[in-house]
Enzyme design. Structure first.
Site, PDB file in Angstrom:
ATOM      1  N   HIS A  93     -64.726 -28.601 -20.233  1.00  0.00           N
ATOM      2  CA  HIS A  93     -63.564 -27.705 -20.212  1.00  0.00           C
ATOM      3  C   HIS A  93     -63.128 -27.206 -21.588  1.00  0.00           C
ATOM      4  CE1 HIS A  93     -62.096 -31.808 -20.584  1.00  0.00           C
ATOM      5  NE2 HIS A  93     -60.976 -31.355 -21.074  1.00  0.00           N
TER       6      HIS A  93
ATOM      7  N   LYS B  53     -47.817 -38.724 -27.110  1.00  0.00           N
ATOM      8  CA  LYS B  53     -46.917 -38.447 -25.983  1.00  0.00           C
ATOM      9  C   LYS B  53     -45.612 -39.230 -26.219  1.00  0.00           C
ATOM     10  CE  LYS B  53     -51.122 -37.455 -24.198  1.00  0.00           C
ATOM     11  NZ  LYS B  53     -52.362 -37.643 -24.954  1.00  0.00           N
TER      12      LYS B  53
ATOM     13  N   ASP C 235     -53.167 -47.763 -19.535  1.00  0.00           N
ATOM     14  CA  ASP C 235     -53.243 -46.572 -20.372  1.00  0.00           C
ATOM     15  C   ASP C 235     -51.800 -46.104 -20.428  1.00  0.00           C
ATOM     16  OD1 ASP C 235     -53.248 -44.021 -21.314  1.00  0.00           O
ATOM     17  OD2 ASP C 235     -54.979 -43.351 -20.162  1.00  0.00           O
TER      18      ASP C 235
ATOM     19  N   ALA D 127     -49.891 -43.975 -22.313  1.00  0.00           N
ATOM     20  CA  ALA D 127     -49.485 -42.751 -23.022  1.00  0.00           C
ATOM     21  C   ALA D 127     -48.049 -42.318 -22.687  1.00  0.00           C
ATOM     22  CB  ALA D 127     -50.462 -41.624 -22.708  1.00  0.00           C
TER      23      ALA D 127
ATOM     24  N   PHE E  66     -57.661 -40.804 -16.724  1.00  0.00           N
ATOM     25  CA  PHE E  66     -57.601 -39.568 -17.500  1.00  0.00           C
ATOM     26  C   PHE E  66     -59.013 -39.193 -17.952  1.00  0.00           C
ATOM     27  CE2 PHE E  66     -56.940 -37.160 -21.483  1.00  0.00           C
ATOM     28  CZ  PHE E  66     -56.356 -36.058 -20.906  1.00  0.00           C
ATOM     29  N   ASP E  67     -59.242 -37.900 -18.264  1.00  0.00           N
ATOM     30  CA  ASP E  67     -60.623 -37.466 -18.523  1.00  0.00           C
ATOM     31  C   ASP E  67     -61.285 -38.126 -19.731  1.00  0.00           C
ATOM     32  OD1 ASP E  67     -58.807 -35.857 -19.870  1.00  0.00           O
ATOM     33  OD2 ASP E  67     -60.130 -34.133 -19.961  1.00  0.00           O
TER      34      ASP E  67
ATOM     35  N   TYR F 225     -53.732 -49.095 -48.867  1.00  0.00           N
ATOM     36  CA  TYR F 225     -54.902 -49.227 -47.978  1.00  0.00           C
ATOM     37  C   TYR F 225     -54.761 -50.464 -47.093  1.00  0.00           C
ATOM     38  CZ  TYR F 225     -59.829 -49.071 -46.590  1.00  0.00           C
ATOM     39  OH  TYR F 225     -60.992 -48.979 -45.872  1.00  0.00           O
TER      40      TYR F 225
HETATM   41  N1  F0G Z   1     -54.612 -41.163 -21.553  1.00  0.00           N
HETATM   42  C1  F0G Z   1     -53.831 -40.248 -20.981  1.00  0.00           C
HETATM   43  C2  F0G Z   1     -53.084 -40.577 -19.726  1.00  0.00           C
HETATM   44  C3  F0G Z   1     -53.715 -38.981 -21.553  1.00  0.00           C
HETATM   45  O1  F0G Z   1     -52.946 -38.068 -20.972  1.00  0.00           O
HETATM   46  C4  F0G Z   1     -54.419 -38.704 -22.752  1.00  0.00           C
HETATM   47  C5  F0G Z   1     -54.334 -37.404 -23.380  1.00  0.00           C
HETATM   48  C6  F0G Z   1     -55.212 -39.708 -23.324  1.00  0.00           C
HETATM   49  C7  F0G Z   1     -55.284 -40.930 -22.692  1.00  0.00           C
HETATM   50  C8  F0G Z   1     -55.993 -39.486 -24.582  1.00  0.00           C
HETATM   51  O2  F0G Z   1     -55.151 -39.448 -25.670  1.00  0.00           O
HETATM   52  O3  F0G Z   1     -55.348 -37.132 -26.613  1.00  0.00           O
HETATM   53  O4  F0G Z   1     -54.395 -39.008 -27.939  1.00  0.00           O
HETATM   54  O5  F0G Z   1     -56.806 -38.938 -27.460  1.00  0.00           O
HETATM   55  N2  F0G Z   1     -53.857 -36.409 -22.808  1.00  0.00           N
HETATM   56  C9  F0G Z   1     -53.663 -35.086 -23.384  1.00  0.00           C
HETATM   57  C10 F0G Z   1     -53.169 -34.183 -22.299  1.00  0.00           C
HETATM   58  C11 F0G Z   1     -54.826 -34.546 -24.140  1.00  0.00           C
HETATM   59  O6  F0G Z   1     -53.112 -32.968 -22.550  1.00  0.00           O
HETATM   60  O7  F0G Z   1     -52.795 -34.648 -21.234  1.00  0.00           O
HETATM   61  P1  F0G Z   1     -55.444 -38.574 -26.988  1.00  0.00           P
END
Ligand code: F0G
Length: 460
Positions: free
Chosen positions: A450, A258, A215, A217, A124-125, A72
């Site tokens: 979506h 990613k 960000d 990813a 990102f969304d 833990y």
């Molecule tokens: N930032 C970016 C640029 C992303 O593409 C994503 C996720 C996230 C943050 C959020 O990360 O999914 O680990 O919580 N993108 C996925 C996509 C869902 O299909 O592009 P997460």
């Protein structure tokens, strides 16, 4: 003679995927309310919904799964990951989270207040969602070239420096707590940001005493594009470029699903001790203790290895050139796609592909549904449905681009799969003039609609 690239790995295990018929898929998508997220995976032949958490781990990563330390507190796997993150990014403070949006939730709980403005390149969304949920605004400062799919620009993810500086200059009430740059920029089509631009953003941020976060990813894919396209970086290793990229930032959120080459995971890394200390409180509340943050020990071990593998040139070359192979097949057939090709995906330009379908009938979604019916290929709409309604007027906000994203999972599909996808799209393109009607929304969630939206097919 220059030799073609070849994958620097071979297959040790295979997973069967199920072909189906057009008639079956027509019925299945209807039953799924014309929402591709509602399809079960056994009804999909090639799954390009996302490149997130859908890749294949290496034997070395699987080996880490066996030696994961599930303590833990003070897990050895945590220490291994913390050390790797420090080596790769240079950031001193590190908090694991279960995925990228969880990292956003924890960090933004510290940094974002009601009425704030967060400038960046096409957020990102989930990033935008976490900002707007806190009654703050995401200000898009991406360069204009990003919104024209036919214009060639090597770094379409770049930030418009004048726009950013104007926002910071006008910020007399201290409403901008930080700037966030997404590398590569997913919402602009998986487009990279140059080191030159990152440097300029960093200088402007310093001038106005505003922290800069990434960000991150797809940070490794961003570094690959810098090596290939930016003057002066050809002889540097990916790891050197990555280090330099992060040296201009104060911290990062990461979706390790990613460029971490794992199926689940995320983290925050940063230099500011005070922000770190505040974030630990939220991490403990939302994610778990600071040495696991919602992850198994074995997952943290696999992520440490994944970060190392993802920052190797040979891997990145096969990854990004596979995406480009698909893109080139489509371009050769005259199919309108975002150019240059993105790092993780090819984006179909639905405004040019099916202009015959009205925008308020969700033409990009209509194209994604057709791709599924014709070939069993699951893609995702990045258009009006995803852009959602304005939080204040509750009306649709029509984005400049209506895209269908074909996201390619890492180390998963072959070039034959890419050829199949291209063949299906060529057939659809040949009969595009017949597409006249799209879809109507019959049910939608208040935010991030979506994922669960229900649609009805419109017919004349
Ligand atoms: N930032 C970016 C640029 C992303 O593409 C994503 C996720 C996230 C943050 C959020 O990360 O999914 O680990 O919580 N993108 C996925 C996509 C869902 O299909 O592009 P997460």
């Amino acid at each position: 003679m220059n030799l073609p690239y070849a994958e620097p790995y071979k297959t040790k295990m295979v997973e069967y995927i199920k072909p189906s018929t057009i008639e079956e898929r027509r019925q299945w998508i209807k039953e799924a309310d014309y929402n591709l997220f509602n399809l079960t995976s056994d009804k999909v032949f090639i799954d390009l919904l996302t490149d997130s958490g859908t890749g294949a781990m290496s034997d070395k990563q699987w080996a880490e799964m066996m030696i994961g330390d599930e303590s833990y507190a003070g897990s050895q796997s945590f220490l291994k990951l913390k050390e790797t993150v420090k080596q790769i990014t240079g950031f001193s403070y590190f908090l694991p989270t279960h995925q990228g949006r969880a990292a956003e939730n924890v960090l933004f709980s510290v940094l974002v207040k009601e009425g704030n403005i967060i400038p960046g390149n096409s957020h990102f969304d989930t990033t935008k969602g976490h900002i707007e949920f806190r009654k703050a605004t995401a200000l898009d400062c991406t360069i204009d070239e990003a919104f024209d799919t036919t214009v060639y620009h090597p770094f379409k993810g770049n930030v418009n420096i004048e726009k950013l500086e104007a926002a910071l200059k006008n910020d007399t009430e201290d409403r901008i707590p930080f700037v966030i740059v997404t590398v590569t920029c997913n919402s602009a089509g998986g487009q990279p940001v140059s080191i030159e631009n990152i440097k300029q953003v960093s200088e402007v941020c310093k001038k106005y005493d505003t922290p800069l976060y990434f960000d991150a990813a797809r940070f490794a894919e961003n570094a690959y594009f810098i090596k290939i396209r930016e003057e002066g970086y050809q002889d540097k290793t990916i790891k050197e470029i990555v280090k330099e990229m992060f040296s201009y930032a104060d911290g990062m959120t990461m979706s390790a699903k990613k460029d971490g080459l794992v199926n689940m995971g995320g983290f925050i890394a940063l230099n500011n001790e005070e922000v770190y200390k505040k974030a630990t409180v939220f991490n403990i509340m939302y994610e778990g203790f600071i040495t696991y943050g919602g992850l198994n020990g074995r997952d943290m071990g696999a992520l440490a290895v994944g970060l190392d593998e993802a920052t190797e040139f040979d891997y990145l070359e096969t990854r990004i050139e596979q995406v480009a192979f698909l893109g080139q097949q489509l371009v050769d057939a005259g199919i309108p796609v975002q150019q240059p090709f993105g790092g993780h995906a090819i984006f179909l330009d639905a405004n040019k592909f099916v202009p015959t379908i009205p925008r308020n009938e969700y033409r990009a979604q209509a194209l994604a549904i057709e791709l599924y019916i014709a070939g069993g290929i699951r893609s995702v709409e990045i258009g009006t449905i995803l852009a959602d309604r304005d939080p204040f007027t509750h009306k649709n906000r029509y984005p400049e681009l209506e895209l269908v994203r074909l996201a390619i999972p890492r180390r998963t599909y072959s070039l034959n799969h890419m050829r199949y996808i291209a063949a299906v799209l060529k057939n659809i393109y040949a009969s595009r003039d017949q597409a006249k009607r799209g879809y109507k929304i019959i049910d939608e969630a208040p935010i991030m609609r979506h994922f669960t939206v229900k649609l009805e097919k419109l017919v004349d």
